[in-house]
Design an enzyme around this catalytic site. Structure first.
Site, mmCIF file in Angstrom:
data_model
loop_
_atom_site.group_PDB
_atom_site.id
_atom_site.type_symbol
_atom_site.label_atom_id
_atom_site.label_comp_id
_atom_site.label_asym_id
_atom_site.label_seq_id
_atom_site.Cartn_x
_atom_site.Cartn_y
_atom_site.Cartn_z
ATOM 1 N N ARG A 1 0.856 -1.184 0.000
ATOM 2 C CA ARG A 1 0.000 0.000 0.000
ATOM 3 C C ARG A 1 0.894 1.235 0.000
ATOM 4 O O ARG A 1 2.106 1.136 0.037
ATOM 5 C CB ARG A 1 -1.021 -0.004 1.133
ATOM 6 C CG ARG A 1 -0.707 -0.715 2.420
ATOM 7 C CD ARG A 1 0.370 -0.094 3.243
ATOM 8 N NE ARG A 1 0.114 1.316 3.464
ATOM 9 C CZ ARG A 1 1.036 2.198 3.761
ATOM 10 N NH1 ARG A 1 2.317 1.831 3.878
ATOM 11 N NH2 ARG A 1 0.754 3.456 3.959
ATOM 12 N N ALA B 1 0.833 5.201 -2.080
ATOM 13 C CA ALA B 1 0.668 5.561 -3.489
ATOM 14 C C ALA B 1 1.862 5.149 -4.383
ATOM 15 O O ALA B 1 1.684 4.460 -5.389
ATOM 16 C CB ALA B 1 0.390 7.058 -3.592
ATOM 17 N N ASN C 1 -5.369 12.618 0.715
ATOM 18 C CA ASN C 1 -4.531 11.710 1.513
ATOM 19 C C ASN C 1 -5.427 10.906 2.463
ATOM 20 O O ASN C 1 -6.649 11.083 2.478
ATOM 21 C CB ASN C 1 -3.474 12.523 2.288
ATOM 22 C CG ASN C 1 -2.406 11.633 2.897
ATOM 23 O OD1 ASN C 1 -1.844 10.776 2.208
ATOM 24 N ND2 ASN C 1 -2.108 11.799 4.166
ATOM 25 N N LYS C 2 -4.814 10.061 3.231
ATOM 26 C CA LYS C 2 -5.535 9.187 4.171
ATOM 27 C C LYS C 2 -6.577 9.957 4.971
ATOM 28 O O LYS C 2 -6.309 11.066 5.437
ATOM 29 C CB LYS C 2 -4.511 8.543 5.115
ATOM 30 C CG LYS C 2 -5.064 7.594 6.134
ATOM 31 C CD LYS C 2 -5.927 6.503 5.546
ATOM 32 C CE LYS C 2 -5.271 5.724 4.441
ATOM 33 N NZ LYS C 2 -6.183 4.869 3.661
ATOM 34 N N ASP D 1 -1.927 10.891 -1.916
ATOM 35 C CA ASP D 1 -2.203 9.875 -2.933
ATOM 36 C C ASP D 1 -2.532 10.495 -4.286
ATOM 37 O O ASP D 1 -2.450 9.829 -5.315
ATOM 38 C CB ASP D 1 -3.356 8.982 -2.471
ATOM 39 C CG ASP D 1 -2.902 8.141 -1.294
ATOM 40 O OD1 ASP D 1 -2.820 8.679 -0.171
ATOM 41 O OD2 ASP D 1 -2.582 6.958 -1.499
HETATM 42 O O1 MRU Z 1 -4.479 3.335 2.250
HETATM 43 P P1 MRU Z 1 -2.981 3.482 2.185
HETATM 44 O O2 MRU Z 1 -2.278 2.891 3.346
HETATM 45 O O3 MRU Z 1 -2.437 3.025 0.857
HETATM 46 O O4 MRU Z 1 -2.798 5.042 2.252
HETATM 47 C C1 MRU Z 1 -1.502 5.579 2.184
HETATM 48 C C2 MRU Z 1 -1.479 7.011 2.398
HETATM 49 O O5 MRU Z 1 -2.487 7.683 2.533
HETATM 50 C C3 MRU Z 1 -0.151 7.650 2.321
HETATM 51 O O6 MRU Z 1 -0.052 8.691 3.221
HETATM 52 C C4 MRU Z 1 -0.005 8.115 0.877
HETATM 53 O O7 MRU Z 1 -0.012 7.022 0.016
HETATM 54 C C5 MRU Z 1 1.151 8.941 0.610
HETATM 55 S S1 MRU Z 1 2.492 8.016 0.673
HETATM 56 C C6 MRU Z 1 3.821 7.921 0.257
#
Ligand code: MRU
Length: 370
Positions: free
Chosen positions: A53, A55, A257-258, A247
């Site tokens: 997981r 991005a 983002n998350k 993302d």
């Molecule tokens: O759902 P995930 O764990 O894939 O979410 C990841 C995130 O939200 C990260 O903060 C995002 O990918 C940026 S990462 C380098």
């Protein structure tokens, strides 16, 4: 980065040069298990079940997924089916589509016999470029942290520089280094006295499980907090800067983002705490302007909200990894996995090219786009 003194990447080509190794992130921090992907559907599954997981990492996994597909069927129909299967595995991070398009556009004009090898080379290149971009983000972020740390009042100069982060935007979310955590690693290695507040990041707890795991392995001082504690810490002057990954970032600087990132940005804004977003070039979606209206937000299973995974602390099952139910039987749950922070709440974007103001002018200037 390091696990027990050994350098790791999150994804690699196995010695047979045909299969792909990854770390199973669903079992961290309690077990470090690697998996081998040999078919495209396994790569798509690894992305949708979040074995891998983050991005940038799902982008690289997608690129290797196309290689796996082409090894079995290098026809146009095979390529198009694999592209669609991988692209549908997670909708929000633009890095996935970006990497898939890059590999597809490269191999499509080639004879079928050459396609898998070309995809292999391109996927490896995308992985190496990701490492370089993340390291560059780390350097730009380090300069910024140094300046912010120096600007603190003299009475606070001996205190740790306090950074708050949400989710996991570290090396586990990329190929190496990470995005938001890269400046933190660089700062720690450069001797800056830094401490990280780690949001636990419900529902999947990427902060509590993955960010805390990474930071511990690199010896970076950190403390896990519940997601709701960040505003309180900011009000009490205990956060010098917030830094998160993204993302998908629109050309106008809106940041997806998350889920929960937006609330942190609001709290940071209210307390004059700078709010930075770290991203590689591959995370910018130049086609989109308005993040709230245009970015597709993944809705994941309600079970991630109504239950939680962890290791049993005591008793006969001690050490086992189990899921426990949190809510009453039959309780409904809703689980949007991401949210959008409007550009006006973002102090700056830290990219591999340098630091940009979070708006269309700032991004276009940095990328020399007319
Ligand atoms: O759902 P995930 O764990 O894939 O979410 C990841 C995130 O939200 C990260 O903060 C995002 O990918 C940026 S990462 C380098």
């Amino acid at each position: 980065m390091n696990i027990d003194g050994q350098a790791w990447r999150t994804i690699w080509l196995e010695s047979d040069q045909r299969s792909v190794g990854v770390i199973d992130q669903t079992l961290l921090p309690h077990r470090l298990i690697t998996r081998t992907l040999t078919r495209c559907d396994q790569a798509a599954d690894a992305i949708s079940t979040m074995l891998v997981r983050g991005a940038p990492l799902i982008g690289v996994t997608g690129a290797y997924g196309l290689m796996l597909a082409l090894q079995d069927d290098a026809s146009d129909a095979g390529l198009s089916h694999a592209f669609d299967q991988l692209n549908a595995s997670r909708p929000t991070a633009v890095n996935l589509r970006w990497a898939l398009e890059r590999v597809r556009d490269l191999v499509q004009p080639l004879p079928e016999a050459d396609r898998a090898a070309a995809a292999r080379r391109e996927a490896a290149l995308i992985a190496d470029e990701d490492v370089a971009m993340c390291e560059a983000i780390g350097e730009h972020g380090l300069n910024l942290f140094r300046r912010l740390a120096e600007q603190r009042p003299s009475a606070r100069q001996n205190e740790p520089f306090q950074v708050l982060t949400h989710c996991n935007a570290g090396w586990l979310a990329t190929v190496d280094w990470g995005t938001a955590l890269a400046p933190i690693y660089k700062a720690h290695r450069a001797g800056l006295n830094i401490h990280v507040w780690v949001d636990e990041t419900r529902p999947r707890n990427q902060g509590a499980s993955l960010t805390a795991y990474e930071l511990a392995r690199e010896g970076v001082p950190h403390t896990v907090i519940v997601d709701n504690a960040g505003g309180h810490l900011m009000q009490h002057g205990q956060v010098d800067a917030v830094i998160v990954g993204t993302d998908r970032t629109t050309r106008c600087g809106d940041v997806c983002n998350k889920v929960g990132t937006y609330l942190k940005a609001l709290a940071a804004h209210d307390n004059n705490v700078p709010f930075y977003v770290a991203l590689p070039t591959s995370t910018i979606d130049w086609r989109l302007a308005d993040g709230v209206a245009e970015i597709p937000i993944e809705a994941r299973s309600a079970e991630e909200v109504t239950s939680m995974q962890g290791r049993v602390i005591a008793g006969e099952s001690a050490g086992e990894i189990v899921s426990v139910q949190l809510t009453p039987d039959g309780c409904a749950g809703f689980n949007p996995a991401f949210d959008v922070t409007p550009a006006r709440l973002v102090t700056a974007l830290i990219t591999d090219r340098g630091v940009a103001t979070a708006n269309e002018v700032g991004l276009k200037e940095l990328y020399n786009r007319g």
